[in-house]
Each structure stands twice: as structure tokens, then as C-alpha cells.
Design an enzyme around this catalytic site. Structure first.
Site, PDB file in Angstrom:
ATOM      1  N   SER A  88       0.824  -1.211   0.000  1.00 58.24           N
ATOM      2  CA  SER A  88       0.000   0.000   0.000  1.00 58.24           C
ATOM      3  C   SER A  88       0.855   1.256   0.000  1.00 58.24           C
ATOM      4  CB  SER A  88      -0.895  -0.005   1.258  1.00 58.24           C
ATOM      5  OG  SER A  88      -1.500   1.247   1.454  1.00 58.24           O
ATOM      6  N   TYR A  96      -1.992  -0.700  10.698  1.00 60.98           N
ATOM      7  CA  TYR A  96      -2.298  -1.338   9.404  1.00 60.98           C
ATOM      8  C   TYR A  96      -1.164  -1.066   8.420  1.00 60.98           C
ATOM      9  CZ  TYR A  96      -3.782  -1.313   4.575  1.00 60.98           C
ATOM     10  OH  TYR A  96      -3.811  -1.473   3.207  1.00 60.98           O
ATOM     11  N   LYS A 133       2.118  -3.469   6.544  1.00 58.42           N
ATOM     12  CA  LYS A 133       2.501  -3.536   5.118  1.00 58.42           C
ATOM     13  C   LYS A 133       4.007  -3.311   4.989  1.00 58.42           C
ATOM     14  CE  LYS A 133      -1.555  -4.280   3.329  1.00 58.42           C
ATOM     15  NZ  LYS A 133      -1.856  -5.605   2.790  1.00 58.42           N
TER      16      LYS A 133
HETATM   17  C1  WQD Z   1      -9.838   9.084   1.097  1.00 57.24           C
HETATM   18  C2  WQD Z   1     -10.062  10.565   1.335  1.00 57.24           C
HETATM   19  C3  WQD Z   1     -10.455  11.114   3.630  1.00 57.24           C
HETATM   20  C4  WQD Z   1     -14.272   9.043   3.987  1.00 57.24           C
HETATM   21  C5  WQD Z   1      -7.023   4.162   3.202  1.00 57.24           C
HETATM   22  C6  WQD Z   1      -5.802   3.358   3.543  1.00 57.24           C
HETATM   23  C7  WQD Z   1      -5.220   2.789   2.272  1.00 57.24           C
HETATM   24  C8  WQD Z   1      -6.275   1.967   1.619  1.00 57.24           C
HETATM   25  C9  WQD Z   1      -7.466   2.859   1.261  1.00 57.24           C
HETATM   26  C10 WQD Z   1      -6.586  -0.349   2.166  1.00 57.24           C
HETATM   27  C11 WQD Z   1      -9.351  11.062   2.589  1.00 57.24           C
HETATM   28  C12 WQD Z   1     -11.680  11.437   2.767  1.00 57.24           C
HETATM   29  C13 WQD Z   1     -13.085   9.545   3.484  1.00 57.24           C
HETATM   30  C14 WQD Z   1     -15.313   9.955   4.356  1.00 57.24           C
HETATM   31  C15 WQD Z   1     -13.932  11.784   3.677  1.00 57.24           C
HETATM   32  N1  WQD Z   1      -6.681   0.918   2.485  1.00 57.24           N
HETATM   33  N2  WQD Z   1     -12.930  10.893   3.327  1.00 57.24           N
HETATM   34  N3  WQD Z   1     -15.090  11.294   4.173  1.00 57.24           N
HETATM   35  O1  WQD Z   1      -7.578   6.994   4.002  1.00 57.24           O
HETATM   36  O2  WQD Z   1      -6.740   7.584   1.669  1.00 57.24           O
HETATM   37  O3  WQD Z   1      -6.633   5.246   2.414  1.00 57.24           O
HETATM   38  O4  WQD Z   1      -7.959   3.394   2.502  1.00 57.24           O
HETATM   39  O5  WQD Z   1      -6.134  -0.871   1.200  1.00 57.24           O
HETATM   40  O6  WQD Z   1      -4.124   1.975   2.594  1.00 57.24           O
HETATM   41  O7  WQD Z   1      -4.840   4.208   4.118  1.00 57.24           O
HETATM   42  O8  WQD Z   1      -8.830   6.253   1.922  1.00 57.24           O
HETATM   43  O9  WQD Z   1     -11.184   6.396   1.229  1.00 57.24           O
HETATM   44  O10 WQD Z   1     -10.650   6.408   3.718  1.00 57.24           O
HETATM   45  O11 WQD Z   1     -10.127   8.407   2.319  1.00 57.24           O
HETATM   46  O12 WQD Z   1     -13.760  13.009   3.537  1.00 57.24           O
HETATM   47  O13 WQD Z   1     -16.407   9.552   4.845  1.00 57.24           O
HETATM   48  O14 WQD Z   1     -11.449  10.786   1.539  1.00 57.24           O
HETATM   49  O15 WQD Z   1     -10.258  12.130   4.587  1.00 57.24           O
HETATM   50  O16 WQD Z   1      -8.909  12.389   2.342  1.00 57.24           O
HETATM   51  P1  WQD Z   1      -7.410   6.634   2.565  1.00 57.24           P
HETATM   52  P2  WQD Z   1     -10.276   6.809   2.327  1.00 57.24           P
END
Ligand code: WQD
Length: 338
Positions: A126, A151, A155
Site C-alpha cells: 500500500s 495497518y 505492510k
Molecule cells: C480518502 C479521502 C479522507 C471518507 C485508506 C488506507 C489505504 C487503503 C485505502 C486499504 C481522505 C476522505 C473519506 C469519508 C472523507 N486501504 N474521506 N469522508 O484513508 O486515503 O486510504 O484506505 O487498502 O491503505 O490508508 O482512503 O477512502 O478512507 O479516504 O472526507 O467519509 O477521503 O479524509 O482524504 P485513505 P479513504
């Protein structure tokens, strides 16, 4: 017909990867403990390809159960290892659960590969290993830091375990794919992202809001140092990501290098607001959302330099953001939730 074993193969990325290996003419064996997926995913795969993969409900941390699969399928040419817990927030609350599951699982996979002479591993890593990079876009040489979450740390540790194991073994070769943000669903809408409970990730929360399952989307912060103030990520179509695993196995079968790492993204960053806009324009659905405080642990912006994967693997992301968010909506409208 060459055979691959896919652990976590009924999961979101795993199931889309099963489809791509079947499409590429491989026989696929799926191992999954169904802790974060449902057996009906196999029906979806079969509807798409006409082939139901061989399935074992096995937990990769249970060495005795796992070994039975390797005894039966020691002729596999590669293992694609997805099986792991992946909720960033949960990993902060329950680190030991994550370190045990994600690390013991890999240790068992590697020891069985050595015992049954299965020569090739593709590991699901990741971009979280980069943390908040100083320079963007990130290349594979961008320094890996201690990620914000347990998490992410599993990785990073797993990549180190793989590197050490490869160096100690004559025949073992591996590729780690560092995913950016996987989104979307297969165009058939027979498989897609199935978050159990309240989604952590952005796009499933958007589609569940649009379909009325959630009241409104909370946008976590609009005071970042980005053009529109919301955080930026590299959102990659899950089918494009799945295809990258086939390219990786084909490279491993050519025995070029012992261990390689590739960034698998689109090479383009999109902000949360841009994802919301892309969703609204490509689906015609107005989205209810509000701006709230930043989410602890979130980084501001990251996107990939994918030139190594493009040049060396011969792989490139192809599906547009609009088509991808639309595929997530088509899936949301079809998925049966009990
Ligand atoms: C994306 C953006 C949030 C939800 C994580 C892990 C990564 C992978 C994918 C597993 C961010 C914003 C999110 C919401 C929001 N995991 N957001 N409101 O955190 O980049 O990555 O998930 O494989 O390893 O680190 O993904 O989709 O949670 O967030 O504003 O309800 O959307 O703040 O900027 P993230 P995400």
C-alpha cells in the site's frame, strides 16, 4: 493451464483479481476465511467468467489448515496474497489483532511456499508506507517511513519480511504492488466493494449516501494546503488494479529479478471535492455532504509516479475517473444488502 492461489480472493480487490486471472487463462484457487466478505462473491465471479474458482474457507493464520491447500495445489506457479485486515482506524484501536493477522498470515504463506516449492509471490502492499511524502508524485524510491497506522506498519514490515526471505532462498521471487486508492466495481456490477458496516472509505460512503443508506457524507477537512482545501489521493479503478497482478505474475514467470516493488496508481491526484463532483456529473445524483474536521491520521496529499510500472511491467491504468465512479454507483444500485 497454469494455476495461481489467491488468498483473500472473495474480498474487494481479490475478487476482481480472480476475474482477471481467469480471463488471462489461469486456473484459480481461492483461499478466504470470509471474515470480511461473503461466499456469494463466488457466484458473481462465476456469472462474469463462467468459471467458479476452487474455494477453501481457510484462515491464513491457521498453518495446519493452510498447509492442506498447499499440499493439494503445490503445482501453483504463483501466490497472490491479499488476505489481511485493512481498516486503518480499527488498526489503531486493535494493533495486536492487526499485527497477528497480517504478519502471521504472511509468515504462513511464505513458509508453505518454501516447503512446496511455489516460486512466485505477488504481495498486496500500500502507498500508506510512504506516509506524507515531501515530494510528489511518489516513486518507488521515495523513502518508506513508519506509517501512521498499525495497518500501514504491517505492510511495511511485510515488505521487509519478503525481502529477507527472498534473499535467503534460491528459488523464491516476489513483487510487491503498492496500491493507491482502489475504487469502483466490475462493469457487470456482479462484484464490487462490499464494506461490512459503516464504510471507512470515501466512495462507498458516497454511493451509500446517494442511495439513501447514509444521511450525508462528512468531508473530513477543507483546510488542507491543496487547491480546493480538501485532501488529495490517487484513485485507481479496481479492475485496472486487478490487471496489474496478472502483469506482475507474467513478469515473475520470466524470472527477471528476485524482488521488485511497483506503485500501482493512475499518476493523477484528485481531491475529495473532485470525487464528489465526478460522482454528481457522471451519475446525475446530487450528493448531500457537509464539511467537518479533519480525520486523525489522514495525510494531506499523495499520488503516484507510475512510470516504473508502465515501463517495466507494461501495465497502465486505463479506466477514467468518471467511468469508475459510475461503476461504483451501478454496483450500489444492484447490491443486495440484508
Ligand atoms: C480518502 C479521502 C479522507 C471518507 C485508506 C488506507 C489505504 C487503503 C485505502 C486499504 C481522505 C476522505 C473519506 C469519508 C472523507 N486501504 N474521506 N469522508 O484513508 O486515503 O486510504 O484506505 O487498502 O491503505 O490508508 O482512503 O477512502 O478512507 O479516504 O472526507 O467519509 O477521503 O479524509 O482524504 P485513505 P479513504
Amino acid at each position: 493451464m497454469q494455476k495461481v492461489i489467491i488468498t483473500g480472493g472473495t474480498g474487494y480487490i481479490g475478487s476482481h483479481t480472480v476475474v482477471e486471472f481467469q480471463n488471462a487463462g489461469f486456473e484459480v484457487v481461492v483461499i478466504d476465511n470470509l471474515s470480511n466478505s461473503i461466499i456469494e462473491v463466488l457466484d458473481g465471479i462465476e456469472k462474469i467468467t463462467g468459471i467458479r474458482p476452487i474455494f477453501y474457507q481457510v484462515d491464513v493464520t491457521e498453518q495446519k489448515d493452510l498447509e492442506i491447500v498447499f499440499q493439494k495445489h503445490g503445482d501453483a506457479v504463483a501466490i497472490i496474497h491479499f488476505a489481511a485486515y485493512k481498516a486503518v482506524g480499527e488498526s489503531v484501536q486493535e494493533p495486536l489483532k492487526y499485527y497477528h493477522n497480517n504478519i502471521q498470515g504472511l509468515l504462513n504463506v511464505l513458509s508453505n511456499m518454501l516447503k512446496y516449492d511455489i516460486p512466485n509471490l505477488v504481495f498486496s502492499s500500500s502507498c500508506t508506507v510512504y506516509g506524507q511524502p515531501d515530494k510528489l508524485p511518489v516513486t518507488e524510491d521515495t523513502p518508506v517511513v513508519k506509517p501512521e497506522s498499525p495497518y500501514g506498519n504491517t505492510k511495511k514490515i511485510n515488505e521487509e519480511i519478503i525481502d529477507d526471505t527472498i534473499n535467503s532462498s534460491e528459488n523464491l521471487c516476489a513483487i510487491s504492488l503498492r496500491y493507491f486508492n482502489p475504487i469502483g466495481a466490475h462493469t457487470s456490477a456482479y462484484i464490487g466493494e462490499l464494506p461490512l458496516g459503516v464504510p471507512d472509505n470515501l466512495l462507498p460512503y458516497i454511493t451509500q449516501t446517494a442511495i439513501g443508506l447514509r444521511k450525508e457524507l462528512s468531508v473530513f477537512g477543507d483546510n488542507y494546503n491543496t487547491p480546493d482545501g480538501t485532501a488529495i489521493r490517487d484513485y485507481i479503478n479496481v479492475c485496472d488494479l486487478a490487471k496489474a497482478h496478472v502483469f506482475a505474475v507474467k513478469r515473475l514467470l520470466n524470472n527477471v529479478l528476485k524482488y521488485e516493488i511497483f506503485n500501482i496508481g493512475t499518476g493523477k491526484g484528485s481531491s475529495v471535492m473532485e470525487i464528489i463532483k465526478a460522482f454528481e456529473t457522471s451519475t446525475g445524483q446530487k450528493l448531500n455532504y457537509k464539511i467537518v474536521d479533519r480525520r486523525a491520521g489522514d495525510i494531506e496529499q499523495v499520488w503516484a509516479d507510475t512510470s516504473k510500472a508502465n515501463k517495466v511491467l507494461g501495465w497502465k491504468a486505463e479506466v477514467s475517473l468518471d467511468e469508475t465512479v459510475k461503476s461504483a454507483w451501478e454496483w450500489e444500485k444492484k447490491v443486495k444488502r440484508d
